[in-house]
Design a protein around this motif. Structure first.
Motif, PDB file in Angstrom:
ATOM      1  N   SER A 177      32.864  34.555  18.087  1.00  0.00           N
ATOM      2  CA  SER A 177      31.518  35.004  17.740  1.00  0.00           C
ATOM      3  C   SER A 177      30.517  34.856  18.893  1.00  0.00           C
ATOM      4  N   ARG A 178      30.846  34.046  19.889  1.00  0.00           N
ATOM      5  CA  ARG A 178      29.945  33.833  21.024  1.00  0.00           C
ATOM      6  C   ARG A 178      30.125  34.857  22.132  1.00  0.00           C
ATOM      7  N   GLY A 179      31.260  35.544  22.145  1.00  0.00           N
ATOM      8  CA  GLY A 179      31.559  36.509  23.205  1.00  0.00           C
ATOM      9  C   GLY A 179      32.995  36.370  23.656  1.00  0.00           C
ATOM     10  N   THR A 180      33.249  36.714  24.911  1.00  0.00           N
ATOM     11  CA  THR A 180      34.601  36.701  25.459  1.00  0.00           C
ATOM     12  C   THR A 180      34.694  35.713  26.610  1.00  0.00           C
ATOM     13  N   LEU A 181      35.751  34.933  26.616  1.00  0.00           N
ATOM     14  CA  LEU A 181      36.075  34.020  27.699  1.00  0.00           C
ATOM     15  C   LEU A 181      37.310  34.573  28.402  1.00  0.00           C
ATOM     16  N   PHE A 182      37.181  34.845  29.697  1.00  0.00           N
ATOM     17  CA  PHE A 182      38.318  35.291  30.495  1.00  0.00           C
ATOM     18  C   PHE A 182      38.838  34.099  31.272  1.00  0.00           C
ATOM     19  N   TYR A 183      40.157  33.967  31.384  1.00  0.00           N
ATOM     20  CA  TYR A 183      40.717  32.817  32.073  1.00  0.00           C
ATOM     21  C   TYR A 183      41.976  33.206  32.831  1.00  0.00           C
ATOM     22  N   ASN A 184      42.308  32.387  33.809  1.00  0.00           N
ATOM     23  CA  ASN A 184      43.558  32.497  34.545  1.00  0.00           C
ATOM     24  C   ASN A 184      44.007  31.072  34.814  1.00  0.00           C
ATOM     25  N   ASN A 185      44.616  30.471  33.821  1.00  0.00           N
ATOM     26  CA  ASN A 185      44.983  29.058  33.878  1.00  0.00           C
ATOM     27  C   ASN A 185      46.154  28.761  34.808  1.00  0.00           C
ATOM     28  N   ASP A 186      46.882  29.796  35.244  1.00  0.00           N
ATOM     29  CA  ASP A 186      48.022  29.580  36.126  1.00  0.00           C
ATOM     30  C   ASP A 186      47.658  29.633  37.606  1.00  0.00           C
ATOM     31  N   PHE A 187      46.430  30.030  37.924  1.00  0.00           N
ATOM     32  CA  PHE A 187      46.028  30.145  39.320  1.00  0.00           C
ATOM     33  C   PHE A 187      45.542  28.798  39.842  1.00  0.00           C
TER      34      PHE A 187
ATOM     35  N   PHE B 248      43.248  38.043  45.962  1.00  0.00           N
ATOM     36  CA  PHE B 248      42.259  39.056  45.583  1.00  0.00           C
ATOM     37  C   PHE B 248      42.060  39.041  44.076  1.00  0.00           C
ATOM     38  N   SER B 249      40.808  39.141  43.647  1.00  0.00           N
ATOM     39  CA  SER B 249      40.475  39.308  42.238  1.00  0.00           C
ATOM     40  C   SER B 249      39.232  40.194  42.166  1.00  0.00           C
ATOM     41  N   VAL B 250      39.203  41.107  41.221  1.00  0.00           N
ATOM     42  CA  VAL B 250      38.106  42.069  41.132  1.00  0.00           C
ATOM     43  C   VAL B 250      36.963  41.490  40.316  1.00  0.00           C
ATOM     44  N   MET B 251      35.774  41.531  40.896  1.00  0.00           N
ATOM     45  CA  MET B 251      34.572  41.052  40.224  1.00  0.00           C
ATOM     46  C   MET B 251      33.908  42.173  39.426  1.00  0.00           C
ATOM     47  N   TYR B 252      33.969  43.402  39.963  1.00  0.00           N
ATOM     48  CA  TYR B 252      33.346  44.542  39.308  1.00  0.00           C
ATOM     49  C   TYR B 252      34.123  45.798  39.680  1.00  0.00           C
ATOM     50  N   GLY B 253      34.400  46.662  38.703  1.00  0.00           N
ATOM     51  CA  GLY B 253      35.081  47.922  38.980  1.00  0.00           C
ATOM     52  C   GLY B 253      36.586  47.775  39.066  1.00  0.00           C
ATOM     53  N   SER B 254      37.190  48.532  39.994  1.00  0.00           N
ATOM     54  CA  SER B 254      38.644  48.487  40.164  1.00  0.00           C
ATOM     55  C   SER B 254      39.022  48.880  41.594  1.00  0.00           C
ATOM     56  N   PHE B 255      40.217  48.451  41.986  1.00  0.00           N
ATOM     57  CA  PHE B 255      40.706  48.679  43.344  1.00  0.00           C
ATOM     58  C   PHE B 255      42.178  49.049  43.332  1.00  0.00           C
ATOM     59  N   ARG B 256      42.552  49.847  44.317  1.00  0.00           N
ATOM     60  CA  ARG B 256      43.954  50.120  44.636  1.00  0.00           C
ATOM     61  C   ARG B 256      44.240  49.320  45.899  1.00  0.00           C
ATOM     62  N   ILE B 257      45.171  48.386  45.786  1.00  0.00           N
ATOM     63  CA  ILE B 257      45.550  47.524  46.902  1.00  0.00           C
ATOM     64  C   ILE B 257      46.974  47.884  47.312  1.00  0.00           C
ATOM     65  N   GLN B 258      47.164  48.155  48.594  1.00  0.00           N
ATOM     66  CA  GLN B 258      48.509  48.380  49.120  1.00  0.00           C
ATOM     67  C   GLN B 258      48.830  47.257  50.104  1.00  0.00           C
TER      68      GLN B 258
ATOM     69  N   LEU C 281      44.063  46.731  40.477  1.00  0.00           N
ATOM     70  CA  LEU C 281      43.376  45.579  39.897  1.00  0.00           C
ATOM     71  C   LEU C 281      42.042  46.046  39.346  1.00  0.00           C
ATOM     72  N   ASN C 282      41.632  45.450  38.223  1.00  0.00           N
ATOM     73  CA  ASN C 282      40.320  45.811  37.671  1.00  0.00           C
ATOM     74  C   ASN C 282      39.610  44.587  37.121  1.00  0.00           C
ATOM     75  N   ALA C 283      38.300  44.744  36.960  1.00  0.00           N
ATOM     76  CA  ALA C 283      37.455  43.627  36.540  1.00  0.00           C
ATOM     77  C   ALA C 283      37.608  43.286  35.067  1.00  0.00           C
ATOM     78  N   LYS C 284      38.299  44.109  34.302  1.00  0.00           N
ATOM     79  CA  LYS C 284      38.489  43.815  32.879  1.00  0.00           C
ATOM     80  C   LYS C 284      39.472  42.672  32.670  1.00  0.00           C
ATOM     81  N   LYS C 285      40.157  42.292  33.751  1.00  0.00           N
ATOM     82  CA  LYS C 285      41.088  41.167  33.703  1.00  0.00           C
ATOM     83  C   LYS C 285      40.732  40.222  34.837  1.00  0.00           C
ATOM     84  N   LEU C 286      41.146  39.023  34.726  1.00  0.00           N
ATOM     85  CA  LEU C 286      40.922  38.034  35.775  1.00  0.00           C
ATOM     86  C   LEU C 286      42.226  37.770  36.533  1.00  0.00           C
TER      87      LEU C 286
END
Length: 136
Positions: free
Chosen positions: A10-20, A52-62, A83-88
């Motif tokens: 109910s408060r919103g969304t928490l994004f996490y990457n606990n393995d990094f 690399f992690s996307v803060m805003y938008g998306s990227f193609r990384i080669q 990679l896109n900002a919708k995921k961490l």
């Protein structure tokens, strides 16, 4: 690549990457290409590694693993990641690779983490954007 997750309540969304694991990180910076047609290619490191992690938008990384730093083969295999900002998600670039970075959306911003401080080692390699040939 370490995968992210999210939790919605109910408060919103928490994004996490606990393995990094951030213990190797010594500095960070962000990249914004000036438009989506520009490709920032090819730069890499023989010793240093990046994340690399996307803060805003998306990227193609080669990524290309370099065989000989003085005179690399021109037809080396490319690894391609979106990679896109919708995921961490965090993409790890080990030592020995060069990268190509292209924004897929206007105003995209890429967070870059590095394991050496600026100037700690002399380890920057650049190749012309058309140096490596794409395999057909």
């Amino acid at each position: 690549m370490t995968k992210s997750g999210s939790h919605i309540d109910s408060r919103g969304t928490l994004f996490y990457n606990n393995d990094f694991n951030l213990s190797a990180i010594k500095r960070m910076y962000a990249i914004e290409n000036h438009n989506i047609d520009f490709v920032r290619a090819w730069q890499g490191h023989q010793i240093e590694q990046r994340w690399f992690s996307v803060m805003y938008g998306s990227f193609r990384i080669q990524l290309i693993a370099i065989d000989h730093w003085d005179n690399p083969s021109k037809d080396l295999e490319r690894l391609v990641f979106i990679l896109n900002a919708k995921k961490l998600d965090v993409l790890h670039i080990p030592p020995g690779y060069v990268s190509s970075i292209q924004s897929l959306e206007p105003d995209s911003k890429l967070l870059v983490l590095a394991d050496y401080s600026l100037g700690e080692v002399k380890d920057e390699f650049r190749f012309e954007s058309d140096y490596f040939q794409e395999k057909k």
